[in-house]
Design a protein around this motif. Structure first.
Motif, mmCIF file in Angstrom:
data_model
loop_
_atom_site.group_PDB
_atom_site.id
_atom_site.type_symbol
_atom_site.label_atom_id
_atom_site.label_comp_id
_atom_site.label_asym_id
_atom_site.label_seq_id
_atom_site.Cartn_x
_atom_site.Cartn_y
_atom_site.Cartn_z
ATOM 1 N N SER A 102 0.826 -1.202 0.000
ATOM 2 C CA SER A 102 0.000 0.000 0.000
ATOM 3 C C SER A 102 0.864 1.257 0.000
ATOM 4 O O SER A 102 2.048 1.227 0.293
ATOM 5 C CB SER A 102 -0.947 0.002 1.190
ATOM 6 O OG SER A 102 -0.233 0.027 2.395
ATOM 7 N N GLU A 103 0.228 2.364 -0.356
ATOM 8 C CA GLU A 103 0.879 3.681 -0.336
ATOM 9 C C GLU A 103 1.298 4.036 1.081
ATOM 10 O O GLU A 103 0.608 3.688 2.031
ATOM 11 C CB GLU A 103 -0.144 4.750 -0.767
ATOM 12 C CG GLU A 103 -0.068 5.170 -2.191
ATOM 13 C CD GLU A 103 -1.103 6.246 -2.472
ATOM 14 O OE1 GLU A 103 -0.882 7.420 -2.112
ATOM 15 O OE2 GLU A 103 -2.123 5.890 -3.063
ATOM 16 N N PRO A 104 2.391 4.782 1.242
ATOM 17 C CA PRO A 104 2.755 5.224 2.597
ATOM 18 C C PRO A 104 1.765 6.279 3.100
ATOM 19 O O PRO A 104 1.259 7.089 2.321
ATOM 20 C CB PRO A 104 4.145 5.821 2.416
ATOM 21 C CG PRO A 104 4.254 6.164 0.979
ATOM 22 C CD PRO A 104 3.347 5.220 0.235
ATOM 23 N N LEU A 105 1.514 6.242 4.380
ATOM 24 C CA LEU A 105 0.606 7.209 4.991
ATOM 25 C C LEU A 105 1.324 8.532 5.220
ATOM 26 O O LEU A 105 2.541 8.575 5.373
ATOM 27 C CB LEU A 105 0.079 6.679 6.322
ATOM 28 C CG LEU A 105 -0.760 5.404 6.255
ATOM 29 C CD1 LEU A 105 -1.148 4.971 7.653
ATOM 30 C CD2 LEU A 105 -1.993 5.597 5.387
ATOM 31 N N ALA A 106 0.557 9.607 5.266
ATOM 32 C CA ALA A 106 1.095 10.930 5.584
ATOM 33 C C ALA A 106 1.608 10.909 7.030
ATOM 34 O O ALA A 106 1.090 10.165 7.863
ATOM 35 C CB ALA A 106 0.020 11.997 5.423
#
Length: 83
Positions: A7-11
């Motif tokens: 998954s995309e990295p979180l902010a």
């Protein structure tokens, strides 16, 4: 919260804190919106009803579990970085 692999990295901010461009710090219903979001997070719900519009708003936890940003400008998008 279980996130999908790849998954995309979180902010770099807590899931309880929306990006300022999605919920302005001076929004007249900010406290009520954040309380509704926090209650939904605590209850493990996918979202809550916006106190001003009555629309269903997805929580940051639900969106994080999806694994990627959909690009639709979600209020609590956990992937949005920058100003």
């Amino acid at each position: 919260m279980k996130r999908r692999s790849g998954s995309e990295p979180l902010a770099p901010r807590p899931l309880t804190q929306p990006h300022p461009s999605r919920l302005a710090p001076d929004h007249p219903q900010r406290a009520e919106i954040l309380a509704s979001h926090a209650a939904a997070l605590e209850a493990g719900q996918a979202g809550y009803l916006d106190p001003g519009t009555g629309l269903f708003v997805l929580t940051a936890a639900f969106l994080a579990d999806r694994g990627t940003c959909c690009g639709r400008g979600c209020r609590h998008c956990p992937y949005v970085n920058g100003p």
